[in-house]
Design a protein around this motif. Structure first.
Motif, PDB file in Angstrom:
ATOM      1  N   SER A  21     -12.776   4.350  -7.114  1.00 39.78           N
ATOM      2  CA  SER A  21     -11.599   3.921  -6.340  1.00 39.78           C
ATOM      3  C   SER A  21     -11.468   2.504  -6.515  1.00 39.78           C
ATOM      4  O   SER A  21     -10.498   1.719  -6.786  1.00 39.78           O
ATOM      5  N   THR A  64      -8.900  15.217 -12.624  1.00 39.80           N
ATOM      6  CA  THR A  64     -10.009  15.944 -12.035  1.00 39.80           C
ATOM      7  C   THR A  64      -9.460  16.983 -11.032  1.00 39.80           C
ATOM      8  O   THR A  64     -10.019  17.957 -10.531  1.00 39.80           O
ATOM      9  N   ASP A  84      -7.472   5.844 -16.478  1.00 45.65           N
ATOM     10  CA  ASP A  84      -8.434   6.237 -15.622  1.00 45.65           C
ATOM     11  C   ASP A  84      -9.285   7.336 -16.286  1.00 45.65           C
ATOM     12  O   ASP A  84      -8.910   8.186 -16.713  1.00 45.65           O
ATOM     13  N   GLN A 105     -20.677   8.884 -10.877  1.00 44.44           N
ATOM     14  CA  GLN A 105     -21.334  10.032 -10.339  1.00 44.44           C
ATOM     15  C   GLN A 105     -20.698  11.222 -11.172  1.00 44.44           C
ATOM     16  O   GLN A 105     -20.903  12.591 -10.566  1.00 44.44           O
ATOM     17  N   LYS A 106     -19.675  11.205 -12.131  1.00 44.36           N
ATOM     18  CA  LYS A 106     -19.353  12.253 -12.728  1.00 44.36           C
ATOM     19  C   LYS A 106     -20.181  12.580 -14.050  1.00 44.36           C
ATOM     20  O   LYS A 106     -21.282  13.162 -13.916  1.00 44.36           O
TER      21      LYS A 106
END
Ligand SMILES: *Cc1c(COP(=O)(O)O)cnc(C)c1O
Length: 399
Positions: A77, A153, A178, A203-204
């Motif tokens: 973000s 997502t 994004d 973290q993805k």
């Protein structure tokens, strides 16, 4: 303060979970070990050397030569906001595509920067429609920027970055993409596709801990920032100031970099380089095919049509008689398995099964299928039992 309120609190020991939601994904022990190494100063020459390697590795992951490529200190973000606060000035017109939750956040960012958002809406679960974007540019030829999400997502749909960027450039606009869920999991080629500004998350599909946002900016963005009429309203995210820290040979203090998380991201990227980017994409695709075979063998279906489906985020439609919250509660309690609920308009309609980063592996796929099958059967949902795992194993057998 009454000591009884805290005297029983001791060290926190998290349960061992398998993370198959929309992120965070499982973190490889090598990355956790890297993060446990001694903290050094953020201006220490050894740390500065590590950061230079980190930028090089990020350029590989993004497939770019952009000098301005680095991890923002903050979650995805913050990477998103960094793009908007630096590029959008009051009164600027921005075309934002919304086909899920994250496009909505982009609109909010534009408005908070004083920009005017022209919203191109698409049905959730479908890709951004290039035809609608072209129409929007025809009506709003004074648009400065096109912003959209590569991998939504919230729905599991994937949009065509190259086609959308080409449209924007034909109308003289910049692009903000994004790539939080796409980086490292599905083809993303910043230079070949000529993307101007991109942000992602640690973290993805990179499989690191949350809290860092890799970003990359091309020459047009650097130029646009130099020619701003007003100063960036955020002190922390102002790229001019951040760059004096990240890019200078003589570094001065801007903010204290999150030292240990950056060791983790460095290790995650070393692992990506060792595996090879194309191999990582292929692994995400293979595990998706195996999960899909099992899901469909059970009689369940996917929410997104096959040609627009993300391999790393599998949106599965809930069977009619399934109890959403109870199924997810049991998966966590009985199997230590986390899958994602539907977000926003999708709540109660889909489950989001993540196969990202280190979570994208055979044992996770098989665990998820077994746990889902047993739990759905036990809670009275009408599914076919005894076939899902074999279907998935069949895919691995012919890989
Ligand atoms: C997760 C995600 C974000 C936000 O990242 P955080 O690290 O949660 O701040 C933004 N966009 C997309 C597409 C995401 O999946």
């Amino acid at each position: 303060m009454d000591t009884s309120t805290y005297k029983n609190i001791v060290s926190f020991l998290p349960p061992a979970r398998t993370l198959m939601g929309p992120g965070p994904s499982d973190v490889h022990p090598r990355i956790l070990a890297a993060m446990a190494r001694p903290t050094i100063g953020h201006l220490d020459p050894a740390f500065v050397g590590m950061m230079e390697e980190l930028k090089t590795l990020l350029r590989y992951a993004f497939q770019t030569e952009n000098a301005l490529t680095f991890p923002v200190s903050g979650p995805g973000s913050v990477g998103m906001e960094t793009c908007f606060v630096n590029l959008v000035e009051p009164g600027d017109k921005i075309i934002v595509c919304r086909n899920g939750v994250f496009g909505g956040r982009m609109i909010e960012n534009v408005r908070r920067c004083g920009g005017v958002a022209v919203v191109v809406e698409d049905v959730w679960g479908t890709a951004v429609d290039p035809g609608k974007v072209e129409e929007a540019f025809k009506v709003h030829s004074d648009t400065r920027i096109l912003a959209f999400v590569h991998a939504e997502t919230s729905t599991g749909a994937q949009s065509d970055v190259k086609t959308l960027v080409d449209i924007a450039h034909r109308y003289g606009a910049l692009t903000i993409v994004d790539a939080v869920t796409s980086l490292g999991g599905t083809p993303l080629k910043i230079d070949a596709w000529d993307v101007d500004a991109v942000y992602s998350g640690s973290q993805k599909c990179l499989g690191c801990t949350p809290g860092l946002s890799p970003v990359s900016f091309g020459e047009r963005v650097v130029d646009a920032i130099k020619h701003r009429k007003t100063p960036c309203q955020s002190w922390f995210m102002d790229l001019d100031l951040v760059l004096a820290y990240w890019n200078a040979t003589q570094r001065t203090y801007h903010h204290t970099a999150p030292i240990n998380p950056l060791y983790g991201l460095h290790e995650a990227l070393v692992m990506l380089k060792e595996e090879g980017l194309e191999n990582a994409w292929a692994r995400h695709a293979l595990n998706h095919r195996a999960l899909k075979a099992g899901i469909e063998a059970m009689g369940l279906s996917f929410f997104v049509s096959e040609s627009q489906r993300l391999p790393q985020l599998n949106a599965v439609t809930l069977p009619q008689d399934a109890d959403d919250a109870e199924v997810r509660r049991r998966l966590l309690a009985d199997y230590n398995l986390e899958i994602g609920a539907g977000l926003g308009d999708m709540a109660g309609k889909i489950w989001r099964i993540g196969l990202m980063g280190y979570s994208s592996r055979e044992e996770n796929v098989l665990l998820c299928l077994r746990a889902l099958e047993e739990t759905l059967a036990a809670t009275g949902a009408q599914i076919k039992t005894g076939v899902a795992q074999a279907a998935a194993k069949g895919v691995y057998a012919v890989k």
